[in-house]
Scaffold this motif. Structure first.
Motif, PDB file in Angstrom:
ATOM      1  N   LEU A  53     -31.438  11.154   2.356  1.00 30.08           N
ATOM      2  CA  LEU A  53     -32.039  12.362   2.871  1.00 30.08           C
ATOM      3  C   LEU A  53     -32.709  11.912   4.081  1.00 30.08           C
ATOM      4  O   LEU A  53     -32.419  12.594   5.187  1.00 30.08           O
ATOM      5  N   SER A  97     -31.186  13.375   7.662  1.00 35.13           N
ATOM      6  CA  SER A  97     -32.168  14.259   8.285  1.00 35.13           C
ATOM      7  C   SER A  97     -32.071  14.015   9.931  1.00 35.13           C
ATOM      8  O   SER A  97     -32.288  14.899  10.874  1.00 35.13           O
ATOM      9  N   GLN A 133     -28.815  16.146  11.163  1.00 31.89           N
ATOM     10  CA  GLN A 133     -28.486  17.379  10.674  1.00 31.89           C
ATOM     11  C   GLN A 133     -28.500  18.477  11.799  1.00 31.89           C
ATOM     12  O   GLN A 133     -27.758  19.577  11.543  1.00 31.89           O
ATOM     13  N   TYR A 139     -26.984  17.480   4.772  1.00 35.63           N
ATOM     14  CA  TYR A 139     -28.409  17.511   4.517  1.00 35.63           C
ATOM     15  C   TYR A 139     -29.158  18.479   3.590  1.00 35.63           C
ATOM     16  O   TYR A 139     -29.971  17.976   2.852  1.00 35.63           O
ATOM     17  N   GLN A 140     -28.704  19.635   3.835  1.00 41.45           N
ATOM     18  CA  GLN A 140     -28.974  20.737   2.850  1.00 41.45           C
ATOM     19  C   GLN A 140     -28.761  20.274   1.341  1.00 41.45           C
ATOM     20  O   GLN A 140     -29.500  20.670   0.313  1.00 41.45           O
ATOM     21  N   TYR A 176     -31.408  17.555   0.271  1.00 40.49           N
ATOM     22  CA  TYR A 176     -32.830  18.160   0.258  1.00 40.49           C
ATOM     23  C   TYR A 176     -32.923  18.968  -0.888  1.00 40.49           C
ATOM     24  O   TYR A 176     -33.768  18.783  -1.645  1.00 40.49           O
ATOM     25  N   LYS A 177     -31.678  19.886  -1.243  1.00 43.08           N
ATOM     26  CA  LYS A 177     -32.011  20.447  -2.457  1.00 43.08           C
ATOM     27  C   LYS A 177     -31.988  19.689  -3.756  1.00 43.08           C
ATOM     28  O   LYS A 177     -32.639  19.894  -4.939  1.00 43.08           O
ATOM     29  N   GLN A 217     -35.513  18.193  -4.054  1.00 43.62           N
ATOM     30  CA  GLN A 217     -36.477  19.163  -4.437  1.00 43.62           C
ATOM     31  C   GLN A 217     -36.304  19.532  -5.965  1.00 43.62           C
ATOM     32  O   GLN A 217     -37.288  19.684  -6.677  1.00 43.62           O
ATOM     33  N   LEU A 251     -40.103  15.762  -3.279  1.00 44.44           N
ATOM     34  CA  LEU A 251     -40.513  16.072  -1.847  1.00 44.44           C
ATOM     35  C   LEU A 251     -41.945  16.728  -2.199  1.00 44.44           C
ATOM     36  O   LEU A 251     -42.139  17.365  -3.192  1.00 44.44           O
TER      37      LEU A 251
END
Length: 100
Positions: free
Chosen positions: A59, A63, A66, A76-77, A80-81, A84, A89
């Protein structure tokens, strides 16, 4: 009418080649194509299979890139998901972050 893909259509048009380096005994996998080109295949892995630490490192790395292309942003998304989803995070507002 739907067309289905048969095993015969998925026939590999390359030969798997293993190269072993004499000095380090390290083994590398390559693909030899009929035109004589030799390529190293890409290693793909889903973010769901990464450990928590590997995911955070990935990540961080994604980042930085991105904003370069839409594809980089999508990569990246996805990472990130997944982070999460695993609660890796911090979920704080900008106001809370400014207090530190």
């Amino acid at each position: 009418m739907k067309k289905t893909t048969t095993q015969k259509e998925l026939k590999k048009d390359y030969i798997e080649v293993d190269v072993i380096h004499e000095d380090s005994n390290e083994k590398e996998n390559f693909r030899l194509f009929p035109d004589g080109s030799l390529i190293k295949p890409l290693r793909t892995e889903t973010v769901a299979n990464l450990s928590d630490y590997e995911l955070l490192v990935y990540l961080d790395k994604t980042s930085e890139k991105q904003h370069l292309t839409t594809r980089d942003n999508h990569i990246y998304q996805v990472a990130y998901k997944e982070a999460q989803k695993r609660n890796l995070l911090l979920n704080i507002s900008n106001k809370e972050a400014m207090q530190f």
